[in-house]
Design an enzyme around this catalytic site. Structure first.
Site, mmCIF file in Angstrom:
data_model
loop_
_atom_site.group_PDB
_atom_site.id
_atom_site.type_symbol
_atom_site.label_atom_id
_atom_site.label_comp_id
_atom_site.label_asym_id
_atom_site.label_seq_id
_atom_site.Cartn_x
_atom_site.Cartn_y
_atom_site.Cartn_z
ATOM 1 N N ARG A 136 2.403 2.007 -0.350
ATOM 2 C CA ARG A 136 1.826 0.546 -0.069
ATOM 3 C C ARG A 136 2.614 0.156 1.319
ATOM 4 O O ARG A 136 2.992 -1.120 1.446
ATOM 5 C CB ARG A 136 2.121 -0.019 -1.280
ATOM 6 N N ASP A 137 3.503 0.886 0.974
ATOM 7 C CA ASP A 137 3.919 0.324 3.089
ATOM 8 C C ASP A 137 4.248 1.221 3.923
ATOM 9 O O ASP A 137 5.304 1.781 4.768
ATOM 10 C CB ASP A 137 5.437 0.045 2.836
ATOM 11 N N LEU A 138 2.443 2.219 4.283
ATOM 12 C CA LEU A 138 2.915 2.687 5.178
ATOM 13 C C LEU A 138 2.584 2.088 6.281
ATOM 14 O O LEU A 138 2.094 1.783 6.265
ATOM 15 C CB LEU A 138 1.918 4.180 4.801
ATOM 16 N N ASN A 144 8.300 4.237 8.501
ATOM 17 C CA ASN A 144 8.628 5.148 7.033
ATOM 18 C C ASN A 144 8.255 6.452 7.371
ATOM 19 O O ASN A 144 7.158 6.840 6.311
ATOM 20 C CB ASN A 144 7.872 4.093 6.017
ATOM 21 N N THR A 176 4.087 -4.355 4.346
ATOM 22 C CA THR A 176 4.477 -5.268 6.060
ATOM 23 C C THR A 176 3.233 -5.173 6.452
ATOM 24 O O THR A 176 1.720 -4.686 6.568
ATOM 25 C CB THR A 176 5.116 -3.893 6.696
#
Length: 247
Positions: free
Chosen positions: A46-48, A52, A85
Site C-alpha cells: 500500500r505504499d510501494l 521504500n 503516497t
C-alpha cells in the site's frame, strides 16, 4: 538486521535513469518476486514507491517500510482505507473502493516507468492534487516511440485503471516476453546466486559504515543504557566499539 549499503531506488533512479534494458529487466524482476511473495502471505504493501525499495551493496532490491501495509487481504477480504503516497496510489485506493493486491501493481507500474524513462508517467511536480488525480486516473501514460514494445505492454498492464482488468492482466507476469531470459528460481534463492548470472547494478558499491558510534556525541559513554541495549542483541550489525565493550 541486514545492512543495506546501496541507498534506495529513488536515489538510483535520480542518478541513473533511464536505465538500460538489461538493468531494468533485472531490477523489475526482483521487485516482482518480492511483491508476489508478500501477496502470497496475504499482505498488501500500500505504499510501494522508490524510497521504500532499498538496495544492498550490489544493487539487489529489498522492499521495506511496511508501516501502512494491510494483512490478511484477499480477493474476498478486501480493504477500503485511503493510505499511501498519492503520486503512486492506485485509483481504487484513492477513491476508497474495496481493493486487494492489484493496488500494489499500479504503484509498481509507475516505478517501472520511472526507471525506464526517468520521469513519472503522470506527475511533473507542478500539478495540484485535482490535476494529478485527473491525469493519473483519466488518461493513459505517454510512451516514446522507440520504447520496447514488450515494455510498453507490461506498463499498460500494470497501469490499467480498472482493478479487475489489472488483476487479470498481471496474473501471469513471469511469462511475459519482457522477462525473457530471467531465471526466476535463481532470483528467489537470493543475491549470492543471482550475481552468478545477473550483473550487479552498483558498479562501485557504498562502503559499509564501520563505526556507527561516530554519529553520536563523543561525550556519551554508551549510545543507550545497558537495559535497552539488550533489545539489540540479535542484530547482526553493531559497531566494532560495541563489540569490544561486550567482550
Amino acid at each position: 538486521m541486514e545492512f543495506l549499503g546501496g541507498g534506495d531506488l529513488e536515489k538510483f533512479i535520480r542518478d541513473s535513469a533511464p536505465l538500460d534494458e538489461v538493468t531494468l529487466r533485472c531490477v523489475t524482476a526482483e521487485i516482482l518476486c518480492g511483491l508476489q511473495h508478500l501477496h502470497s502471505l496475504q499482505i498488501v504493501h500500500r505504499d510501494l514507491k522508490p524510497e521504500n525499495i532499498l538496495l544492498d551493496n550490489a544493487g539487489h532490491v529489498k522492499i521495506a517500510d511496511f508501516g501502512l501495509s494491510a494483512m490478511f487481504v484477499t480477493e474476498k477480504n478486501r480493504v477500503k482505507s485511503c493510505v499511501g503516497t498519492l503520486c503512486y496510489m492506485a485509483p481504487e485506493v484513492y477513491y476508497q473502493r474495496p481493493y486487494y493486491y492489484p493496488a500494489d501493481y499500479f504503484s509498481f507500474g509507475i516505478i517501472v516507468y520511472e526507471m525506464a524513462l526517468g520521469e513519472h508517467p503522470f506527475y511533473t511536480g507542478q500539478e495540484t492534487e485535482e490535476q494529478l488525480v485527473t491525469s493519473m486516473y483519466a488518461t493513459e501514460p505517454y510512451f516514446l516511440r522507440h520504447l520496447n514494445f514488450y515494455l510498453q505492454d507490461l506498463l499498460l498492464r500494470l497501469l490499467r485503471h480498472d482493478q479487475e482488468q489489472r488483476a487479470h492482466l498481471v496474473c501471469n507476469l513471469r511469462s511475459h516476453p519482457f522477462f525473457k531470459g530471467i531465471d526466476w528460481e535463481e532470483i528467489e534463492e537470493g543475491p549470492s546466486l543471482v550475481q552468478s548470472t545477473l550483473e550487479p547494478i552498483l558498479k562501485e558499491p557504498l562502503q559499509e559504515i564501520i563505526e556507527v558510534d561516530t554519529f553520536l556525541s563523543k561525550d556519551l559513554e554508551m549510545p543507550i543504557d545497558s537495559l535497552h541495549q539488550e533489545y539489540f542483541k540479535a542484530f547482526e550489525y553493531i559497531s566494532e566499539r560495541m563489540k569490544a565493550r561486550q567482550a
